[in-house]
Design a protein around this motif. Structure first.
Motif, PDB file in Angstrom:
ATOM      1  N   THR A   1      15.180  -0.274   4.433  1.00 57.10           N
ATOM      2  CA  THR A   1      14.267   0.662   5.102  1.00 57.10           C
ATOM      3  C   THR A   1      12.813   0.320   4.796  1.00 57.10           C
ATOM      4  O   THR A   1      11.957   0.381   5.679  1.00 57.10           O
ATOM      5  CB  THR A   1      14.569   2.109   4.661  1.00 57.10           C
ATOM      6  OG1 THR A   1      14.491   2.199   3.236  1.00 57.10           O
ATOM      7  CG2 THR A   1      15.964   2.526   5.102  1.00 57.10           C
ATOM      8  N   PHE A   2      12.517  -0.057   3.549  1.00 62.13           N
ATOM      9  CA  PHE A   2      11.152  -0.472   3.202  1.00 62.13           C
ATOM     10  C   PHE A   2      10.781  -1.782   3.899  1.00 62.13           C
ATOM     11  O   PHE A   2       9.650  -1.968   4.342  1.00 62.13           O
ATOM     12  CB  PHE A   2      11.011  -0.634   1.687  1.00 62.13           C
ATOM     13  CG  PHE A   2      11.121   0.653   0.923  1.00 62.13           C
ATOM     14  CD1 PHE A   2      10.336   1.748   1.251  1.00 62.13           C
ATOM     15  CD2 PHE A   2      12.012   0.778  -0.127  1.00 62.13           C
ATOM     16  CE1 PHE A   2      10.429   2.938   0.549  1.00 62.13           C
ATOM     17  CE2 PHE A   2      12.122   1.961  -0.835  1.00 62.13           C
ATOM     18  CZ  PHE A   2      11.323   3.044  -0.497  1.00 62.13           C
ATOM     19  N   TYR A   3      11.752  -2.683   3.993  1.00 59.50           N
ATOM     20  CA  TYR A   3      11.513  -3.966   4.647  1.00 59.50           C
ATOM     21  C   TYR A   3      11.152  -3.762   6.117  1.00 59.50           C
ATOM     22  O   TYR A   3      10.190  -4.352   6.626  1.00 59.50           O
ATOM     23  CB  TYR A   3      12.769  -4.838   4.513  1.00 59.50           C
ATOM     24  CG  TYR A   3      12.720  -6.139   5.280  1.00 59.50           C
ATOM     25  CD1 TYR A   3      11.952  -7.208   4.821  1.00 59.50           C
ATOM     26  CD2 TYR A   3      13.464  -6.311   6.445  1.00 59.50           C
ATOM     27  CE1 TYR A   3      11.924  -8.414   5.517  1.00 59.50           C
ATOM     28  CE2 TYR A   3      13.436  -7.506   7.139  1.00 59.50           C
ATOM     29  CZ  TYR A   3      12.661  -8.550   6.668  1.00 59.50           C
ATOM     30  OH  TYR A   3      12.628  -9.735   7.367  1.00 59.50           O
TER      31      TYR A   3
ATOM     32  N   THR B   1      13.067 -13.486   5.399  1.00 60.49           N
ATOM     33  CA  THR B   1      11.663 -13.677   5.043  1.00 60.49           C
ATOM     34  C   THR B   1      10.835 -12.572   5.677  1.00 60.49           C
ATOM     35  O   THR B   1      11.343 -11.763   6.460  1.00 60.49           O
ATOM     36  CB  THR B   1      11.153 -15.042   5.529  1.00 60.49           C
ATOM     37  OG1 THR B   1      11.103 -15.040   6.970  1.00 60.49           O
ATOM     38  CG2 THR B   1      12.074 -16.167   5.061  1.00 60.49           C
ATOM     39  N   ALA B   2       9.561 -12.552   5.355  1.00 66.45           N
ATOM     40  CA  ALA B   2       8.668 -11.550   5.938  1.00 66.45           C
ATOM     41  C   ALA B   2       8.537 -11.724   7.442  1.00 66.45           C
ATOM     42  O   ALA B   2       8.151 -10.787   8.146  1.00 66.45           O
ATOM     43  CB  ALA B   2       7.295 -11.630   5.280  1.00 66.45           C
TER      44      ALA B   2
ATOM     45  N   GLN C   1       5.163 -11.227   0.748  1.00 64.36           N
ATOM     46  CA  GLN C   1       5.933 -12.344   0.201  1.00 64.36           C
ATOM     47  C   GLN C   1       6.543 -11.970  -1.153  1.00 64.36           C
ATOM     48  O   GLN C   1       7.691 -12.316  -1.449  1.00 64.36           O
ATOM     49  CB  GLN C   1       5.044 -13.582   0.059  1.00 64.36           C
ATOM     50  CG  GLN C   1       4.687 -14.243   1.387  1.00 64.36           C
ATOM     51  CD  GLN C   1       3.736 -15.420   1.215  1.00 64.36           C
ATOM     52  OE1 GLN C   1       3.134 -15.602   0.150  1.00 64.36           O
ATOM     53  NE2 GLN C   1       3.609 -16.232   2.256  1.00 64.36           N
ATOM     54  N   THR C   2       5.776 -11.260  -1.964  1.00 64.28           N
ATOM     55  CA  THR C   2       6.282 -10.846  -3.275  1.00 64.28           C
ATOM     56  C   THR C   2       7.418  -9.841  -3.117  1.00 64.28           C
ATOM     57  O   THR C   2       8.448  -9.925  -3.811  1.00 64.28           O
ATOM     58  CB  THR C   2       5.147 -10.228  -4.115  1.00 64.28           C
ATOM     59  OG1 THR C   2       4.071 -11.161  -4.211  1.00 64.28           O
ATOM     60  CG2 THR C   2       5.633  -9.867  -5.507  1.00 64.28           C
ATOM     61  N   PHE C   3       7.247  -8.884  -2.209  1.00 71.64           N
ATOM     62  CA  PHE C   3       8.303  -7.902  -1.963  1.00 71.64           C
ATOM     63  C   PHE C   3       9.582  -8.592  -1.504  1.00 71.64           C
ATOM     64  O   PHE C   3      10.683  -8.278  -1.990  1.00 71.64           O
ATOM     65  CB  PHE C   3       7.857  -6.892  -0.902  1.00 71.64           C
ATOM     66  CG  PHE C   3       8.962  -5.985  -0.423  1.00 71.64           C
ATOM     67  CD1 PHE C   3       9.313  -4.854  -1.145  1.00 71.64           C
ATOM     68  CD2 PHE C   3       9.674  -6.272   0.739  1.00 71.64           C
ATOM     69  CE1 PHE C   3      10.351  -4.028  -0.717  1.00 71.64           C
ATOM     70  CE2 PHE C   3      10.700  -5.462   1.172  1.00 71.64           C
ATOM     71  CZ  PHE C   3      11.040  -4.329   0.449  1.00 71.64           C
ATOM     72  N   VAL C   4       9.465  -9.519  -0.576  1.00 73.40           N
ATOM     73  CA  VAL C   4      10.641 -10.213  -0.044  1.00 73.40           C
ATOM     74  C   VAL C   4      11.333 -11.011  -1.149  1.00 73.40           C
ATOM     75  O   VAL C   4      12.567 -11.080  -1.202  1.00 73.40           O
ATOM     76  CB  VAL C   4      10.247 -11.119   1.146  1.00 73.40           C
ATOM     77  CG1 VAL C   4      11.389 -12.056   1.519  1.00 73.40           C
ATOM     78  CG2 VAL C   4       9.853 -10.267   2.343  1.00 73.40           C
ATOM     79  N   SER C   5      10.572 -11.593  -2.066  1.00 69.72           N
ATOM     80  CA  SER C   5      11.171 -12.312  -3.193  1.00 69.72           C
ATOM     81  C   SER C   5      11.961 -11.359  -4.084  1.00 69.72           C
ATOM     82  O   SER C   5      13.071 -11.672  -4.534  1.00 69.72           O
ATOM     83  CB  SER C   5      10.085 -13.016  -4.007  1.00 69.72           C
ATOM     84  OG  SER C   5       9.439 -14.018  -3.245  1.00 69.72           O
ATOM     85  N   GLY C   6      11.384 -10.184  -4.339  1.00 69.55           N
ATOM     86  CA  GLY C   6      12.097  -9.189  -5.128  1.00 69.55           C
ATOM     87  C   GLY C   6      13.348  -8.693  -4.410  1.00 69.55           C
ATOM     88  O   GLY C   6      14.401  -8.507  -5.029  1.00 69.55           O
TER      89      GLY C   6
END
Length: 531
Positions: free
Chosen positions: A305-307, A368-369, A490-495
């Motif tokens: 949902t955040f993504y 990915t983003a 990018q950082t969020f997607v890595s997490g």
């Protein structure tokens, strides 16, 4: 014919055959309980969309809004097994109808509330009434359907739950946007009235003749305390920290109370949960499987949902629409899964379902983003295809391997396993995400040439990025906005990738656990039914 069936070892003799009358008709019973369960499942996700509007309209704090959700979840999780026992003792029809009436009434009162305290109190009561009707629904299906058709019924029941859960954000977004937040609760009133009328006309009171005649009050107190400490500890762990004394105190208290509960149950004359049922390897495997499935699914879906909303900038309604491949696949494949489980047994569909879930989690770990709708839809659809047989099969394994007189308790176990797994998955994967963001954000920030943040601002930036929000404060130069946004996403997607990888590992373990499941041993044997 209204006489009680003769007690034999055959399920077809033990369970009333389908009749031409409305009362007690298996498929009409399924339709009736599905309407009620749909209301509760819808409420589980529809309210989250209304929280910002409630906060603004009632002047609530962030902690108040969290209690609107946490109060409901705590009441539900703590009382599910006890509610199932009430159904076994007094009849699942009665507890189901009380649950429906109470849930609809409290929903209407929430819509009329003018203060957040009243909303929170009524949400707690909503959770209690929701706990009454969910195990009762499974108990009614178990008592009404012949063993050879139970899986198909549970398949349809699971499809209703999946569709209602996924439809919550869409319906909630439309109601909040075009009506008001109160309408999110008012919608339960007509649905509840319909379910109540159908229940009064269609549902038949069926209870096992050898059901317990008394209540294990100490057992109820110990189990309720243990579940409260466990769920509360998991809810607060991300805010307090996993090593905090309060977190360890609640989780340690939960372990101690569970041990005391187990010790008491071995000495109680009529225990709340006879521990002997866990000698059934398939039943125990089904409970563990449900916990692991909910861990991977609910924990992973939390980040989706955040993504969709914060990284891709979708509205809640649009995000809900993008989840339709997941919903549609669950609707279509749940009845099919029920039929397959009836024909081949639960083991192969359950193992296959968790393998599909594992592959879907790995696929989502590689998003990915910039991933488009086509990529996300494939993995959402595969996830729905994997979850459907697990929802159906694990439920049948738990309920079918329990004695008929404990069908309500078994239904409570199934629902409690989902609550514990979902809470554990959200908390653990949230901690994984936060740790990854804390480690990666400073490096990505520096690599992008952005000015170093003071410690206080750095912590706030990490909190924002952990939910996909770019930490853009007042006075940030316009040319830095796209750079900060890119770094944050990018950082969020890595997490998120690491969180989904952990979820994939848990799903793979669940596939191994599924090997130990088999068709319910008590589905075609056991005591009689009193009508």
């Amino acid at each position: 014919m209204t006489q009680a069936p003769v007690v034999t070892d055959k399920a077809s003799d033990r369970i009333p055959a389908p009749r031409k009358s409305l009362r007690g008709h298996p498929w009409l019973t399924l339709f009736s309980v599905a309407i009620g369960v749909m209301m509760v499942a819808l409420d589980g996700t529809i309210v989250a969309i209304a929280n910002p509007a409630i906060q603004k309209d009632l002047g609530a704090s962030l902690a108040d809004v969290q209690w609107i959700t946490n109060g409901y979840l705590l009441a539900l999780a703590v009382s599910l097994i006890t509610a199932g026992k009430l159904g076994d003792r007094f009849g699942h029809r009665q507890t189901f109808l009380i649950g429906i009436a109470g849930f609809a009434l409290t929903s209407g009162l929430i819509g009329l509330s003018d203060g957040v305290t009243m909303v929170i109190v009524l949400r707690v009561f909503q959770g209690l009434f929701g706990a009454l009707l969910q195990p009762a629904a499974l108990g009614l299906l178990r008592a009404t359907f012949p063993a050879e058709k139970l899986n198909t019924a549970i398949g349809i029941w699971g499809a209703v739950i999946g569709a209602s859960t996924a439809a919550g954000p869409i319906i909630g977004g439309l109601l909040v946007e075009h009506v008001n937040w109160e309408s999110v609760f008012f919608i339960n009133v007509p649905v509840g009235v319909l379910a109540l009328v159908l229940g009064l006309v269609i549902l038949k009171d069926m209870r096992a003749e050898n059901a317990a005649k008394s209540f294990d009050i100490p057992g109820i107190a110990l189990l309720s305390g243990a579940m409260f400490c466990l769920i509360w500890g998991l809810i607060k762990a991300p805010a307090w920290g996993w090593g905090d004394a309060a977190t360890l105190g609640f989780l340690g208290g939960a372990v101690a109370l569970f041990l005391l509960f187990a010790l008491w149950e071995t000495r109680s004359r009529e225990p709340l949960i006879p521990l002997g049922i866990f000698r059934s390897v398939p039943l125990s495997a089904g409970v563990v499987l449900m916990v692991l499935m909910a861990f991977a699914f609910m924990g992973g879906l939390f980040f989706v949902t955040f993504y969709l909303q914060n990284v891709h900038g979708m509205s809640p309604v649009s995000a809900g629409v993008h989840l339709l491949p997941l919903t549609a696949m669950m609707i279509v494949s749940s009845p099919v899964a029920g039929a397959l489980i009836t024909k081949f047994g639960p083991r192969i569909p359950l193992v296959g379902g968790m393998v599909f879930t594992t592959v879907a989690m790995i696929g989502m770990a590689n998003l990915t983003a910039d991933s488009g709708t086509a990529a996300t839809s494939v993995w959402f659809a595969l996830l729905g295809l994997g979850l459907a047989p697990v929802m159906v099969g694990a439920t049948e394994v738990i309920v079918g391997n329990a004695p008929l007189e404990l069908s309500g308790v078994a239904g409570g176990l199934q629902q409690s396993a989902m609550q514990v797994g979902g809470s554990l998955g959200t908390a653990v994967l949230g901690a994984v995400m936060a740790a990854k963001v804390d480690d990666l954000l400073p490096r990505n920030w520096a690599a992008a040439g952005l000015p170093e943040l003071p410690p206080g601002q750095a912590a706030q930036a990490s909190d924002a990025v952990a939910v996909g929000v770019a930490p853009i404060g007042k006075g940030v130069p316009g040319q830095l906005v796209p750079v900060i946004t890119r770094v944050a996403h990018q950082t969020f997607v890595s997490g998120m990738a690491l969180a989904f990888t952990v979820a994939a590992i848990v799903a793979a373990v669940a596939a191994v656990v599924a090997v130990f499941t088999k068709r319910g041993e008590n589905a075609a044997s056991g005591g009689g039914v009193h009508i």
